[in-house]
Design a protein around this motif. Structure first.
Motif, short mmCIF file in Angstrom:
data_model
loop_
_atom_site.label_atom_id
_atom_site.label_comp_id
_atom_site.label_asym_id
_atom_site.label_seq_id
_atom_site.Cartn_x
_atom_site.Cartn_y
_atom_site.Cartn_z
N ILE A 160 -22.67 -61.89 -12.04
CA ILE A 160 -23.05 -60.74 -11.20
C ILE A 160 -23.62 -59.62 -12.08
O ILE A 160 -24.59 -58.96 -11.71
CB ILE A 160 -21.86 -60.27 -10.35
N GLN A 161 -23.01 -59.44 -13.25
CA GLN A 161 -23.56 -58.47 -14.21
C GLN A 161 -25.04 -58.75 -14.47
O GLN A 161 -25.87 -57.85 -14.43
CB GLN A 161 -22.83 -58.60 -15.56
N LYS A 162 -25.34 -60.02 -14.70
CA LYS A 162 -26.73 -60.38 -14.98
C LYS A 162 -27.63 -60.11 -13.79
O LYS A 162 -28.77 -59.69 -13.94
CB LYS A 162 -26.83 -61.86 -15.38
N MET A 163 -27.11 -60.39 -12.59
CA MET A 163 -27.91 -60.15 -11.39
C MET A 163 -28.21 -58.66 -11.25
O MET A 163 -29.27 -58.27 -10.75
CB MET A 163 -27.17 -60.67 -10.15
N ILE A 164 -27.27 -57.82 -11.71
CA ILE A 164 -27.48 -56.38 -11.62
C ILE A 164 -28.44 -55.91 -12.72
O ILE A 164 -29.40 -55.18 -12.45
CB ILE A 164 -26.13 -55.63 -11.71
N ILE A 165 -28.21 -56.38 -13.93
CA ILE A 165 -29.06 -55.98 -15.05
C ILE A 165 -30.51 -56.38 -14.82
O ILE A 165 -31.44 -55.64 -15.11
CB ILE A 165 -28.55 -56.62 -16.36
N SER A 166 -30.69 -57.58 -14.27
CA SER A 166 -32.05 -58.08 -14.07
C SER A 166 -32.73 -57.43 -12.87
O SER A 166 -33.91 -57.66 -12.62
CB SER A 166 -32.01 -59.59 -13.86
N GLY A 167 -31.97 -56.62 -12.11
CA GLY A 167 -32.56 -55.94 -10.98
C GLY A 167 -32.56 -56.74 -9.69
O GLY A 167 -33.10 -56.32 -8.68
N TYR A 168 -31.97 -57.93 -9.74
CA TYR A 168 -31.84 -58.72 -8.50
C TYR A 168 -31.06 -57.89 -7.47
O TYR A 168 -31.40 -57.84 -6.30
CB TYR A 168 -31.12 -60.03 -8.81
N TYR A 169 -30.01 -57.23 -7.95
CA TYR A 169 -29.35 -56.18 -7.17
C TYR A 169 -29.66 -54.86 -7.86
O TYR A 169 -29.07 -54.55 -8.89
CB TYR A 169 -27.84 -56.41 -7.09
N PRO A 170 -30.59 -54.06 -7.34
CA PRO A 170 -31.03 -52.85 -8.03
C PRO A 170 -29.98 -51.74 -8.00
O PRO A 170 -29.05 -51.79 -7.19
CB PRO A 170 -32.27 -52.44 -7.24
N PRO A 171 -30.12 -50.72 -8.88
CA PRO A 171 -29.18 -49.59 -8.89
C PRO A 171 -29.07 -48.97 -7.51
O PRO A 171 -30.09 -48.73 -6.85
CB PRO A 171 -29.83 -48.60 -9.88
N ILE A 187 -12.70 -68.85 -14.09
CA ILE A 187 -13.81 -68.76 -13.14
C ILE A 187 -14.20 -67.30 -12.91
O ILE A 187 -15.37 -66.97 -12.90
CB ILE A 187 -13.42 -69.45 -11.82
N TYR A 188 -13.19 -66.42 -12.76
CA TYR A 188 -13.55 -65.04 -12.40
C TYR A 188 -14.38 -64.38 -13.49
O TYR A 188 -15.28 -63.61 -13.20
CB TYR A 188 -12.29 -64.23 -12.02
N ILE A 189 -14.10 -64.72 -14.76
CA ILE A 189 -14.88 -64.13 -15.86
C ILE A 189 -16.34 -64.58 -15.75
O ILE A 189 -17.26 -63.77 -15.93
CB ILE A 189 -14.28 -64.55 -17.22
N GLN A 190 -16.54 -65.83 -15.40
CA GLN A 190 -17.91 -66.33 -15.26
C GLN A 190 -18.62 -65.69 -14.07
O GLN A 190 -19.82 -65.46 -14.11
CB GLN A 190 -17.89 -67.85 -15.10
N LEU A 191 -17.85 -65.39 -13.02
CA LEU A 191 -18.45 -64.72 -11.87
C LEU A 191 -18.85 -63.30 -12.27
O LEU A 191 -19.94 -62.82 -11.90
CB LEU A 191 -17.46 -64.67 -10.69
N VAL A 192 -17.99 -62.63 -13.04
CA VAL A 192 -18.31 -61.27 -13.52
C VAL A 192 -19.61 -61.30 -14.32
O VAL A 192 -20.53 -60.51 -14.06
CB VAL A 192 -17.15 -60.71 -14.39
N GLU A 193 -19.71 -62.25 -15.24
CA GLU A 193 -20.91 -62.34 -16.08
C GLU A 193 -22.16 -62.57 -15.25
O GLU A 193 -23.21 -61.95 -15.45
CB GLU A 193 -20.76 -63.49 -17.09
#
Lengths: 233, 122
Positions: free
Chosen positions: B19-30, B11-17
């Motif tokens: 959240i990574q996507k949410m960051i890359i897509s700018g949902y959570y911006p730099p 599960i934790y690996i899927q959560l990492v993936e």
């Protein structure tokens, strides 16, 4: 001290041919949500009853928070039995009074909030409720306590999938890093997303105690699928 | 609203993936602020300990930064975010080309196909 429950050499035999729990040694940490899994008759409920002081071990010992099971540990353990124990003529609000009186750590506010989310009217009598609603009320009573250890024996078996989600969410959001939740269930698929660790029991013995992600990593399958493999009939 | 997760991977690996996507897509911006472990766990309907583990993993990779007093933020290092985006894109490409190869397409044919593809309007 991170150990919450220390079980050493625990055995319960009902008679010479029926050993329900057989020499179980197990230490449970604080702050985890743990599934207690096993086929019917594997000793889950017997183990739980001994943890709650409702059955006396034949041999071995259980300590909770460093104390042997007794009055003091009962005050800190919130237990949901596998059967109803509440009187049918009482209103839900009267049962709340009772719990408030009996358990120092019972939060009426929390209980009322949960009743409301599940659209249950506190003025109803227990005997007028459906089986599933009764189960919800009992779970609300247990989860509204601020205990060190929550022991839930088949908490979601009788409720609909939507309520199941709500209940699991309640367990996750009420989570307190100092408390541990032990859930016994057959509905592994429904709970495995919220579990840290799982205990597998078979014929009264401990077969496995590991983390959910460890099973997925090592075997590449869900706990549910792995359970079916281990306990294939 | 619980996150859709596979049942056969940690599960934790899927959560990492995720959240990574949410960051890359700018949902959570730099440099943007992230919700607490508890909030995020409730949203995903997972165990907070597992979410904690995912956050620890993201911290190790430098994608999120924990300030002792001020919660968690996305890194301001845009190069790092772009790097992770590129490596995820490479993974997609690899799978895509593998699939196309199984269908008998050469690299050249694939490129031609992409140029004439009308499914996605960009």
């Amino acid at each position: 001290m991170n150990e919450l429950v220390e079980i050493v050499g625990l055995t319960k035999s009902y008679n010479a041919n029926n050993v329900a729990v057989n020499n179980v040694t197990l230490t449970l940490p604080k702050g985890k949500i743990i599934g207690l899994l096993g086929p019917n008759g594997s000793g889950k409920t017997t183990l739980i009853k001994m943890m709650n002081g409702l059955l006396t071990p034949t041999s071995g010992s259980i300590k909770i928070n460093g104390r042997f099971v007794g009055v003091e540990t009962k005050a800190r353990v919130a237990y949901l039995p596998d059967r109803t124990y509440l009187g049918g003529n009482q209103k839900i609000s009267e049962i709340f009074d009772y719990f408030e009186d009996f358990y120092e750590d019972f939060s009426r506010e929390k209980a009322m909030e949960m009743l409301q989310s599940l659209n249950i009217d506190p003025s109803q009598k227990m005997k007028t409720l459906s089986k599933g609603t009764k189960e919800k009320v009992q779970l609300i009573l247990v989860m509204s306590r601020n205990a060190d250890l929550y022991i839930l024996d088949e908490p979601i078996a009788g409720v609909d999938p939507a309520a199941r989600d709500y209940i699991l969410r309640t367990i996750v959001t009420n989570y307190n890093p100092e408390a541990t939740v032990l859930i016994s269930t057959h509905l592994i698929e429904d709970v495995e997303q919220v579990l840290d660790e799982v205990i597998f029991m078979k014929y009264g013995q401990l077969v496995l105690y590991t983390s959910v992600d460890m099973i997925r990593e090592k075997h590449g399958k869900s706990v549910d699928a792995y359970f079916r493999e281990v306990f294939a009939c | 609203m619980a996150w859709e997760l596979d049942s056969d991977r940690p599960i934790y690996i899927q959560l990492v993936e995720r959240i990574q996507k949410m960051i890359i897509s700018g949902y959570y911006p730099p440099g943007g602020r992230l919700p607490s472990v508890r909030e995020m766990a409730a949203e995903a309907a997972v165990n907070p300990n597992t979410m904690q583990k995912a956050f620890a993993e993201l911290e190790r990779s430098g994608l999120i930064i924990t300030q002792r007093t001020n919660g968690r933020n996305v890194t301001e290092d845009v190069t790092l975010i772009d790097g992770i985006r590129k490596s995820l894109a490479d993974e997609h490409m690899e799978l895509f080309f593998e699939g196309m190869k199984e269908l008998g397409y050469t690299r050249k044919m694939v490129i031609e196909l992409i140029e004439n593809y009308e499914g996605e309007d960009k």
